[in-house]
Motif scaffolding. Structure first.
Motif, PDB file in Angstrom:
ATOM      1  N   ASP A  77     -21.400  69.407  36.493  1.00 15.33           N
ATOM      2  CA  ASP A  77     -21.875  70.074  35.281  1.00 15.33           C
ATOM      3  C   ASP A  77     -20.714  70.267  34.302  1.00 15.33           C
ATOM      4  O   ASP A  77     -19.618  70.684  34.683  1.00 15.33           O
ATOM      5  CB  ASP A  77     -22.462  71.427  35.687  1.00 15.33           C
ATOM      6  N   MET A  78     -20.944  69.986  33.029  1.00 12.93           N
ATOM      7  CA  MET A  78     -19.913  70.125  32.005  1.00 12.93           C
ATOM      8  C   MET A  78     -19.421  71.568  31.873  1.00 12.93           C
ATOM      9  O   MET A  78     -18.343  71.811  31.317  1.00 12.93           O
ATOM     10  CB  MET A  78     -20.454  69.648  30.650  1.00 12.93           C
ATOM     11  N   ARG A  79     -20.181  72.534  32.366  1.00 12.00           N
ATOM     12  CA  ARG A  79     -19.785  73.937  32.296  1.00 12.00           C
ATOM     13  C   ARG A  79     -18.797  74.312  33.397  1.00 12.00           C
ATOM     14  O   ARG A  79     -18.263  75.420  33.404  1.00 12.00           O
ATOM     15  CB  ARG A  79     -21.028  74.823  32.357  1.00 12.00           C
ATOM     16  N   GLN A  80     -18.585  73.391  34.339  1.00 12.74           N
ATOM     17  CA  GLN A  80     -17.569  73.590  35.362  1.00 12.74           C
ATOM     18  C   GLN A  80     -16.183  73.268  34.786  1.00 12.74           C
ATOM     19  O   GLN A  80     -16.060  72.483  33.850  1.00 12.74           O
ATOM     20  CB  GLN A  80     -17.842  72.673  36.564  1.00 12.74           C
ATOM     21  N   PRO A  81     -15.123  73.853  35.349  1.00 12.33           N
ATOM     22  CA  PRO A  81     -13.770  73.486  34.897  1.00 12.33           C
ATOM     23  C   PRO A  81     -13.498  71.995  35.101  1.00 12.33           C
ATOM     24  O   PRO A  81     -14.027  71.387  36.040  1.00 12.33           O
ATOM     25  CB  PRO A  81     -12.859  74.345  35.787  1.00 12.33           C
ATOM     26  N   ASP A  82     -12.684  71.434  34.240  1.00 15.01           N
ATOM     27  CA  ASP A  82     -12.413  69.993  34.311  1.00 15.01           C
ATOM     28  C   ASP A  82     -11.852  69.579  35.666  1.00 15.01           C
ATOM     29  O   ASP A  82     -12.202  68.523  36.199  1.00 15.01           O
ATOM     30  CB  ASP A  82     -11.426  69.595  33.204  1.00 15.01           C
ATOM     31  N   HIS A 113     -36.202  65.103  39.525  1.00 14.11           N
ATOM     32  CA  HIS A 113     -36.634  66.490  39.710  1.00 14.11           C
ATOM     33  C   HIS A 113     -36.110  67.360  38.579  1.00 14.11           C
ATOM     34  O   HIS A 113     -36.865  68.180  38.019  1.00 14.11           O
ATOM     35  CB  HIS A 113     -36.107  66.992  41.069  1.00 14.11           C
ATOM     36  N   ARG A 114     -34.865  67.193  38.220  1.00 14.74           N
ATOM     37  CA  ARG A 114     -34.287  68.009  37.153  1.00 14.74           C
ATOM     38  C   ARG A 114     -34.930  67.700  35.795  1.00 14.74           C
ATOM     39  O   ARG A 114     -35.210  68.602  35.000  1.00 14.74           O
ATOM     40  CB  ARG A 114     -32.781  67.772  37.076  1.00 14.74           C
ATOM     41  N   ILE A 115     -35.149  66.434  35.526  1.00 16.37           N
ATOM     42  CA  ILE A 115     -35.764  66.053  34.247  1.00 16.37           C
ATOM     43  C   ILE A 115     -37.191  66.579  34.165  1.00 16.37           C
ATOM     44  O   ILE A 115     -37.633  67.077  33.118  1.00 16.37           O
ATOM     45  CB  ILE A 115     -35.738  64.521  34.064  1.00 16.37           C
ATOM     46  N   THR A 119     -36.052  72.457  32.045  1.00 12.63           N
ATOM     47  CA  THR A 119     -35.379  73.599  31.418  1.00 12.63           C
ATOM     48  C   THR A 119     -34.063  73.115  30.810  1.00 12.63           C
ATOM     49  O   THR A 119     -33.538  72.048  31.157  1.00 12.63           O
ATOM     50  CB  THR A 119     -35.081  74.703  32.445  1.00 12.63           C
ATOM     51  N   TYR A 120     -33.514  73.931  29.914  1.00 11.37           N
ATOM     52  CA  TYR A 120     -32.224  73.565  29.325  1.00 11.37           C
ATOM     53  C   TYR A 120     -31.177  73.358  30.415  1.00 11.37           C
ATOM     54  O   TYR A 120     -30.389  72.416  30.375  1.00 11.37           O
ATOM     55  CB  TYR A 120     -31.759  74.662  28.358  1.00 11.37           C
ATOM     56  N   ASP A 121     -31.157  74.255  31.388  1.00 12.43           N
ATOM     57  CA  ASP A 121     -30.162  74.155  32.459  1.00 12.43           C
ATOM     58  C   ASP A 121     -30.330  72.858  33.243  1.00 12.43           C
ATOM     59  O   ASP A 121     -29.344  72.180  33.563  1.00 12.43           O
ATOM     60  CB  ASP A 121     -30.307  75.355  33.394  1.00 12.43           C
ATOM     61  N   ASP A 122     -31.577  72.504  33.541  1.00 12.00           N
ATOM     62  CA  ASP A 122     -31.823  71.265  34.296  1.00 12.00           C
ATOM     63  C   ASP A 122     -31.432  70.036  33.489  1.00 12.00           C
ATOM     64  O   ASP A 122     -30.866  69.070  34.026  1.00 12.00           O
ATOM     65  CB  ASP A 122     -33.303  71.183  34.687  1.00 12.00           C
ATOM     66  N   TYR A 123     -31.733  70.042  32.197  1.00 13.44           N
ATOM     67  CA  TYR A 123     -31.339  68.911  31.353  1.00 13.44           C
ATOM     68  C   TYR A 123     -29.815  68.740  31.351  1.00 13.44           C
ATOM     69  O   TYR A 123     -29.297  67.622  31.470  1.00 13.44           O
ATOM     70  CB  TYR A 123     -31.821  69.130  29.916  1.00 13.44           C
ATOM     71  N   ILE A 124     -29.101  69.833  31.202  1.00 16.82           N
ATOM     72  CA  ILE A 124     -27.636  69.742  31.142  1.00 16.82           C
ATOM     73  C   ILE A 124     -27.084  69.108  32.404  1.00 16.82           C
ATOM     74  O   ILE A 124     -26.267  68.171  32.356  1.00 16.82           O
ATOM     75  CB  ILE A 124     -27.026  71.151  30.930  1.00 16.82           C
ATOM     76  N   SER A 164     -29.672  73.723  21.417  1.00 13.08           N
ATOM     77  CA  SER A 164     -28.702  74.122  22.437  1.00 13.08           C
ATOM     78  C   SER A 164     -27.548  73.137  22.377  1.00 13.08           C
ATOM     79  O   SER A 164     -27.719  71.946  22.647  1.00 13.08           O
ATOM     80  CB  SER A 164     -29.328  74.101  23.836  1.00 13.08           C
ATOM     81  N   ARG A 165     -26.400  73.625  21.974  1.00 15.67           N
ATOM     82  CA  ARG A 165     -25.246  72.738  21.838  1.00 15.67           C
ATOM     83  C   ARG A 165     -24.945  72.039  23.163  1.00 15.67           C
ATOM     84  O   ARG A 165     -24.635  70.855  23.191  1.00 15.67           O
ATOM     85  CB  ARG A 165     -24.026  73.524  21.375  1.00 15.67           C
ATOM     86  N   LYS A 166     -25.039  72.764  24.264  1.00 17.59           N
ATOM     87  CA  LYS A 166     -24.681  72.176  25.559  1.00 17.59           C
ATOM     88  C   LYS A 166     -25.668  71.080  25.967  1.00 17.59           C
ATOM     89  O   LYS A 166     -25.263  70.052  26.514  1.00 17.59           O
ATOM     90  CB  LYS A 166     -24.605  73.266  26.627  1.00 17.59           C
ATOM     91  N   VAL A 167     -26.963  71.289  25.717  1.00 17.25           N
ATOM     92  CA  VAL A 167     -27.944  70.244  26.024  1.00 17.25           C
ATOM     93  C   VAL A 167     -27.666  69.005  25.179  1.00 17.25           C
ATOM     94  O   VAL A 167     -27.653  67.879  25.679  1.00 17.25           O
ATOM     95  CB  VAL A 167     -29.389  70.749  25.777  1.00 17.25           C
ATOM     96  N   GLU A 168     -27.453  69.233  23.894  1.00 19.03           N
ATOM     97  CA  GLU A 168     -27.199  68.098  23.004  1.00 19.03           C
ATOM     98  C   GLU A 168     -25.917  67.369  23.391  1.00 19.03           C
ATOM     99  O   GLU A 168     -25.863  66.137  23.414  1.00 19.03           O
ATOM    100  CB  GLU A 168     -27.109  68.585  21.554  1.00 19.03           C
TER     101      GLU A 168
END
Length: 696
Positions: A77-82, A113-115, A119-124, A164-168
């Motif tokens: 996930d992009m929200r995790q540290p690099d 399943h995620r798609i 939800t926004y979280d699943d898309y990300i 949602s910037r993160k989804v985009e």
């Protein structure tokens, strides 16, 4: 039985260890260092599992269920540290290798399943996983990406009223990675171009003003889902994707059907280039990676190359970006790609290849597609000069020390293009290009044969035009001998090439000739490493290559090691070697005759060589032919050779004088003296005549 029991215990221990690691990774809330450590341990277990299975043990993948796979993939996930994402990428790659079809099936199930949850979280998470997986399992990821209905669903998602910037960002990162695959790129072109254009064209400030006008009390938090506008970061990333689509589009055929007069407004590659250039010139880290990546694709177009190369401010900023970029990073590779595109020459074609290209053009379209004149050699040469003046060489030298193989290959290709321009070869040497090329040739693996040949040829070009003592003398940390092996490696033609290119051979011989003019240590090393290859080129069907080879021989025979290869007139190989040199002294090409005459002028100082010439039919006639040449330099060399022979002592000299008189040597030398103007030519000719007449 004991062995079987031990094996079973070891297998159980591996499975237990795997489950324990997953339990820790599922807990969450750990420090990044602990997460990375757990991922690395799991990666090692998965890598070792392949070998264990080959020995008959059960795979640890049997205990890795869908929840375990979900755990690993969520760390992408992009929200995790690099740092966590990078180590999770290695773990995922190891798992897919160890698990085979079962792992691929679990990855597919995770994605769908995620798609489907939507939800926004699943898309990300789904988009981030797809972006990372494209280079690891391209076939599988492309299959997921191209599944029915997926791409067409992205438009409505990106056009939602609340952003949602993160989804985009995650979606665009996925599209960015997908564009490296031709089939996926075509699908993105078909389904996504329109809304990518909308994202780029939207003016964020205007959108905000309109929203405030409609509702003055509205509260806007940039980047949250309450935003109705696309963020600048999202717009920049959309521009990169669109640049990849437009940069690889084929040019329209000259006789294609006329398009409608009214076309919808689209963002051109020129517009995108201006956007990327503006982003880079802001001198801020934000958007720098996007701008460089976009320009790496946009600069494939000849018109863009020309415009960028004429923007001095941009070139200097790109050099600075390269200087400041980490040695192994996408930013470094992107900046090098731009410079490589700006300086790349059109591949040389034989006449046969040109005819085939024309036939293909006629077959593909009703008319011939002319090469873009902006990619002509003259235009590329001017671009190379501008790039060089921007200060690229020191930056390349710095990055070559710790760069990746891919980056090093690009640096070599840039120096290779710059070295085509003769006027800057000396400056390239002064700025460290020779050290870069020698180091690159040694550092690049043998599998990168083309890059190594490119490095060696660029080195040859620079060393042809520079004084070796200035390049290798003084406090230089690399000796002159370090250049010899790279140069020798390109004397034979490239065995992997479809056509026989003799230019590298010619340039290598010329560079070695320059080095061989310095000292015996260098000459002897060339003799030990390259003699057989050089001798082979003496008989080349190409006159320039043959001349270059004999010019090198002319310098090498200043060493006694080379003289020994000609002096034993009883040895069949030596006799044949001398026969070839005499034949070259009678060649049609004037430069070849001159070089061969120079070599014989040195060699005839030795008794064995004189006796070998006397034993060779027409040997004396060839030498007297040099004395009769219209070129005074050739007459000088011929007279010097004859003087060496007639001035020899003992029986050898006596035989030489008699043979030369019998071949009308007196008359030929007399005529040589009469038509020569330079004192040194007249003097050596008169001395030869005196020696002949004294005994007569």
């Amino acid at each position: 039985m004991a062995t079987a029991g031990a094996s079973s215990a070891g297998n159980l221990a591996r499975k237990d260890q795997t489950l324990l690691l997953f339990a820790r990774l599922m807990e969450g809330g750990q420090e990044d260092e602990d997460t990375v450590k757990g991922l690395d341990e799991l990666t090692k277990l998965l890598n070792d599992d392949l070998e264990a299975v080959q020995k008959g043990e059960e795979s640890i993948c049997e205990v890795i269920d869908a929840d375990c796979v979900d755990t690993i993939l969520c760390y992408l996930d992009m929200r995790q540290p690099d740092i966590v994402r990078s180590h999770a990428t290695l773990t995922t790659s190891a798992y897919l290798k160890a698990s085979g079809e079962d792992g691929s099936k679990k990855l597919q199930d995770f994605f769908h399943h995620r798609i489907n949850r939507g939800t926004y979280d699943d898309y990300i998470v789904a988009f981030c996983v797809a972006a990372v997986m494209f280079p690891i399992v391209p076939d599988l990821t492309s299959q997921l990406f191209l599944s029915e209905g997926f791409l067409s669903s992205l438009g409505p998602l990106m056009r939602r009223k609340w952003k949602s910037r993160k989804v985009e960002t995650a979606c665009l990162e996925m599209l960015n990675a997908a564009c490296l695959n031709p089939a996926c790129r075509e699908a993105v072109q078909k389904y996504c171009t329109e809304w990518l254009e909308e994202i780029i064209d939207q003016d964020p400030e205007e959108v905000v003003k309109a929203m405030y006008a409609a509702n003055p009390d509205v509260s806007l938090n940039q980047g949250s889902i309450s935003m109705r506008r696309h963020s600048e970061q999202v717009q920049n990333l959309a521009a990169v994707v669109l640049a990849k689509l437009k940069a690889v589009q084929p040019p329209p055929s000259p006789n294609s059907e006329a398009e409608p007069r009214i076309q919808p407004a689209t963002t051109s590659i020129e517009d995108l280039t201006k956007l990327f250039t503006k982003m880079l010139l802001k001198e801020s880290d934000h958007g720098k990676q996007n701008s460089v990546e976009g320009l790496a694709y946009a600069s494939l177009q000849p018109k863009i190359k020309e415009d960028l190369s004429k923007n001095g401010e941009f070139l200097k900023q790109l050099v600075k970006t390269l200087e400041d970029a980490p040695p192994v990073s996408p930013l470094t590779y992107g900046a090098l790609s731009i410079f490589a595109n700006l300086t790349r020459y059109r591949p040389a074609q034989t006449e046969e290849q040109k005819r085939i290209s024309e036939l293909k053009a006629y077959a593909n379209v009703a008319g011939r597609l002319e090469p873009d004149p902006l990619d002509d050699d003259e235009q590329v040469s001017e671009r190379c000069k501008r790039v060089f003046e921007a200060g690229i060489t020191p930056a390349l030298v710095t990055h070559s020390k710790n760069g990746s193989t891919a980056s090093l290959s690009l640096a070599v290709s840039i120096i290779y293009s710059l070295s085509v321009t003769k006027s800057i070869r000396g400056k390239l040497a002064q700025q460290g290009a020779v050290r870069l090329l020698i180091g690159a040739w040694s550092a690049l693996p043998e599998t990168e044969s083309q890059a190594r040949r490119t490095a060696a040829q660029a080195l040859a070009r620079i060393l042809i035009a520079t004084n070796p003592s200035l390049v290798f003398g003084g406090s230089r940390p690399y000796p002159q001998s370090s250049a010899i092996r790279p140069l020798v490696s390109i004397i034979p033609t490239d065995p992997a090439a479809d056509t026989r290119d003799l230019l590298p051979t010619f340039e290598a011989l010329m560079a070695l000739t320059n080095l061989a003019s310095t000292d015996d240590d260098t000459r002897n090393l060339i003799i030990r490493t390259a003699w057989s290859d050089v001798e082979e080129q003496l008989l080349s069907s190409n006159a320039r290559v043959s001349r270059a080879a004999v010019e090198l021989i002319c310098n090498l025979v200043q060493s006694t090691d080379a003289v020994a290869l000609y002096a034993d007139f009883t040895n069949p190989k030596t006799k044949n070697r001398l026969h070839i040199l005499l034949a070259l002294a009678d060649a049609e090409d004037e430069g070849t005759r001159s070089a061969a005459g120079g070599a014989l002028a040195t060699l005839t100082g030795y008794d064995g060589v004189i006796r070998g010439i006397l034993n060779r039919e027409r040997g004396i006639d060839v030498l007297l032919g040099l004395c009769s040449d219209d070129n005074e330099d050739l007459r000088h060399r011929g007279a010097f050779v004859i003087y060496n022979m007639v001035a020899a002592e003992g029986e050898t000299g006596k035989t030489a004088r008699a043979t030369i008189r019998a071949a009308k040597g007196v008359e030929i030398l007399t005529e040589c003296a009469k038509k020569s103007n330079r004192p040194e030519v007249v003097e050596i000719t008169v001395q030869a005549l005196k020696a002949l007449l004294e005994e007569a």
